[in-house]
Scaffold this motif. Structure first.
Motif, PDB file in Angstrom:
ATOM      1  N   THR A  28       0.835  -1.207   0.000  1.00 38.73           N
ATOM      2  CA  THR A  28       0.000   0.000   0.000  1.00 38.73           C
ATOM      3  C   THR A  28       0.869   1.256   0.000  1.00 38.73           C
ATOM      4  N   LEU A  29       1.956   1.230   0.787  1.00 34.59           N
ATOM      5  CA  LEU A  29       2.895   2.361   0.781  1.00 34.59           C
ATOM      6  C   LEU A  29       3.555   2.504  -0.581  1.00 34.59           C
ATOM      7  N   SER A  30       3.866   1.379  -1.212  1.00 36.58           N
ATOM      8  CA  SER A  30       4.454   1.425  -2.557  1.00 36.58           C
ATOM      9  C   SER A  30       3.482   2.064  -3.550  1.00 36.58           C
ATOM     10  N   VAL A  31       2.219   1.768  -3.415  1.00 37.51           N
ATOM     11  CA  VAL A  31       1.208   2.384  -4.285  1.00 37.51           C
ATOM     12  C   VAL A  31       1.191   3.895  -4.079  1.00 37.51           C
TER      13      VAL A  31
ATOM     14  N   ALA B 134       4.266  14.002  -9.574  1.00 28.23           N
ATOM     15  CA  ALA B 134       5.473  14.786  -9.871  1.00 28.23           C
ATOM     16  C   ALA B 134       5.750  14.819 -11.366  1.00 28.23           C
ATOM     17  N   LEU B 135       5.611  13.696 -12.038  1.00 30.16           N
ATOM     18  CA  LEU B 135       5.851  13.652 -13.484  1.00 30.16           C
ATOM     19  C   LEU B 135       4.817  14.488 -14.236  1.00 30.16           C
ATOM     20  N   LYS B 136       3.593  14.467 -13.783  1.00 34.15           N
ATOM     21  CA  LYS B 136       2.589  15.316 -14.422  1.00 34.15           C
ATOM     22  C   LYS B 136       2.951  16.792 -14.257  1.00 34.15           C
ATOM     23  N   GLY B 137       3.432  17.164 -13.065  1.00 28.41           N
ATOM     24  CA  GLY B 137       3.881  18.546 -12.854  1.00 28.41           C
ATOM     25  C   GLY B 137       5.070  18.887 -13.740  1.00 28.41           C
TER      26      GLY B 137
ATOM     27  N   ALA C  97       9.369  12.431 -20.354  1.00 28.93           N
ATOM     28  CA  ALA C  97       8.609  12.593 -19.117  1.00 28.93           C
ATOM     29  C   ALA C  97       7.300  11.800 -19.173  1.00 28.93           C
ATOM     30  N   GLU C  98       6.619  11.825 -20.323  1.00 31.47           N
ATOM     31  CA  GLU C  98       5.391  11.061 -20.472  1.00 31.47           C
ATOM     32  C   GLU C  98       5.663   9.564 -20.398  1.00 31.47           C
ATOM     33  N   SER C  99       6.797   9.117 -20.982  1.00 29.52           N
ATOM     34  CA  SER C  99       7.176   7.714 -20.880  1.00 29.52           C
ATOM     35  C   SER C  99       7.379   7.308 -19.419  1.00 29.52           C
ATOM     36  N   SER C 100       8.071   8.168 -18.676  1.00 28.74           N
ATOM     37  CA  SER C 100       8.251   7.888 -17.242  1.00 28.74           C
ATOM     38  C   SER C 100       6.907   7.900 -16.508  1.00 28.74           C
ATOM     39  N   LEU C 101       5.999   8.823 -16.938  1.00 27.12           N
ATOM     40  CA  LEU C 101       4.680   8.896 -16.332  1.00 27.12           C
ATOM     41  C   LEU C 101       3.896   7.607 -16.571  1.00 27.12           C
TER      42      LEU C 101
ATOM     43  N   ALA D 263       5.268   4.852 -14.505  1.00 19.97           N
ATOM     44  CA  ALA D 263       4.844   4.978 -13.107  1.00 19.97           C
ATOM     45  C   ALA D 263       3.377   4.580 -12.947  1.00 19.97           C
ATOM     46  N   GLN D 264       2.532   4.979 -13.907  1.00 19.54           N
ATOM     47  CA  GLN D 264       1.122   4.595 -13.846  1.00 19.54           C
ATOM     48  C   GLN D 264       0.950   3.085 -13.971  1.00 19.54           C
ATOM     49  N   SER D 265       1.723   2.476 -14.886  1.00 22.33           N
ATOM     50  CA  SER D 265       1.664   1.026 -15.027  1.00 22.33           C
ATOM     51  C   SER D 265       2.110   0.332 -13.749  1.00 22.33           C
ATOM     52  N   ALA D 266       3.192   0.848 -13.156  1.00 24.52           N
ATOM     53  CA  ALA D 266       3.671   0.275 -11.900  1.00 24.52           C
ATOM     54  C   ALA D 266       2.631   0.459 -10.796  1.00 24.52           C
TER      55      ALA D 266
END
Length: 452
Positions: A126-129, A138-141, A255-259, A262-265
């Motif tokens: 849950t903390l990982s989520v 942060a990536l969206k910002g 940045a979108e790739s990283s986003l 992160a969303q997939s993770a």
């Protein structure tokens, strides 16, 4: 005397002269017998016209009116091993009381802290989520900042391009002006040379004109150089815009790739969290199944699995229980040929095993030791014994059933049908005809209920 001889003595001897002969041969017994036959025939004739209630007899047993009130067995939803009994046969238990404790037999569940450790894993996931969600924010910002920076940089580059275009236009005008001056200086120089040859101009004047002409050429070359530089600056400004677009497109794409990563993770971790939540719930529920409890108030009938350490599979019967609160009923079985004659709310007389009774099947009111019942359910599918099952409930308008009877005891039933004369019933029995088929008067019963 016995007339066994060919010589007859009856002509010579009169038996009526004797005392015994007078008692026997002088009385007319046939008259009394005839009167007896007449009276008996008259009584039989009257009896033949007496009413007789047609009926269907059957055998059954005592049961309960509701399925949840019948004797039942308690099973375990998981395989296990018996560890401890908390009750004895015949004990009364309330709903939720512990009957026995079992233990696990599968190695996957031997750990006593399995639910707690799985809960710890769930907390970490849950903390990982939450961490992945923060990274997504942060990536969206960052993407938003890059987009804003790209807009400003492009505006700046477009302004420089506009300035370069204006500089080219200004240098072009200056170039045209210098070309005009150069042409004038050239014309003046050529005129001065021509006048000097004619002796009208001094050499000094010619040299001055030559110097001005050369100065004009130098300015022309310089202005042409400036013009070319302005054009080159314009090209550089356009190239700078293209470079800015490509650079920021690459930065935003990264940045979108990283986003997306992160969303997939985040989604993957949420799926793991959901699985862990299911595991925690399953392990917690499984721990509660290690204690077999009573589903309702009742009496312990029999321990089917009794030994300590005895193992069993899931779904195996462990102990039988009889509910404490129940409504008695009787299940009777009738032949398929008699089934159409049975209707809901039909009157039935019941004789219970162990209760003395004097039964007149055709005269239910004259019977002793039978109890009233009504048909409440008719089975629509034939039973394994080749007969149809009928469920009877106590008739509250008649004498209540004995309180000492128990579920499972035997019973004999008499379903009351149509009222017919006795001669008709005898004729039906002799010819092996079924009882009269009739439909109960539902309209009359409905009207009576409405009046009530």
């Amino acid at each position: 005397m016995l007339n066994i001889s060919n010589n007859s003595v009856s002509k010579d001897l009169d038996l009526t002269n004797f005392k015994s002969g007078k008692e026997i041969f002088t009385k007319e017994y046939h008259k009394r017998f005839r009167k007896f036959l007449l009276v008996f025939s008259f009584i039989i004739l009257i009896i033949l016209f007496l009413p007789w209630t047609q009926n269907i007899s059957g055998k059954g047993s005592v049961t309960t009116l509701k399925p949840n009130q019948r004797p039942q067995t308690i099973q375990s939803q998981i395989p296990g091993r018996i560890e401890e009994w908390f009750v004895r046969e015949g004990d009364f238990v309330k709903k939720g009381d512990t009957i026995l404790r079992i233990s696990e037999v599968k190695s996957d569940y031997f750990d006593n802290q399995l639910a707690k450790r799985t809960q710890d894993q769930l907390n970490i996931k849950t903390l990982s989520v939450d961490a992945y969600k923060n990274k997504v924010v942060a990536l969206k910002g960052q993407i938003k900042a890059l987009q804003q920076e790209r807009i400003l940089k492009l505006e700046q580059a477009k302004n420089k391009l506009t300035q370069a275009h204006l500089k080219v236009k200004s240098d072009s005008i200056d170039l045209e002006a210098i070309k005009t001056k150069n042409m004038i200086a050239k014309t003046q120089y050529e005129r001065a040379v021509s006048l000097q040859k004619e002796g009208l101009k001094a050499v000094k004047d010619v040299e001055e004109k030559r110097a001005k002409f050369q100065e004009a050429n130098a300015k022309l070359i310089s202005q042409q150089n400036k013009y070319l530089t302005s054009q080159n600056n314009t090209i550089n400004a356009e190239l700078n815009i293209s470079t800015l677009k490509a650079t920021y497109a690459d930065k935003i794409a990264k940045a979108e790739s990283s986003l997306y990563t992160a969303q997939s993770a985040t989604l993957d971790t949420e799926a793991q969290v959901s699985k862990l939540e299911i595991n925690v719930a399953n392990y917690t529920k499984r721990n509660s199944l290690l204690y077999i409890t009573a589903p309702q108030d009742g009496y312990i009938n029999k321990a089917i699995k009794s030994g300590i350490g005895e193992t069993f599979k899931e779904g195996e019967e462990l102990v039988g229980i009889m509910p404490a609160d129940y409504e008695l009923a009787v299940e009777m079985f009738v032949r398929p040929i008699d089934l159409p004659l049975i209707h809901i709310n039909e009157d039935v007389r019941v004789q219970f095993d162990g209760w003395p009774a004097i039964v007149f099947s055709g005269w239910p009111n004259a019977s002793y030791g039978t109890y009233g019942a009504k048909v409440v359910a008719i089975e629509n599918f034939i039973s394994s014994n080749g007969m149809y099952r009928i469920l009877l409930a106590p008739n509250k308008e008649t004498q209540p059933w004995p309180t000492a009877i128990r579920v499972g005891s035997g019973a004999k039933t008499i379903a009351l049908l149509d009222n017919v004369p006795i001669w008709f019933e005898l004729w039906r029995q002799i010819n092996s005809f079924p009882p009269n088929f009739y439909q109960p008067d539902k309209t009359a019963s409905t009207t009576d209920k409405k009046k009530k």
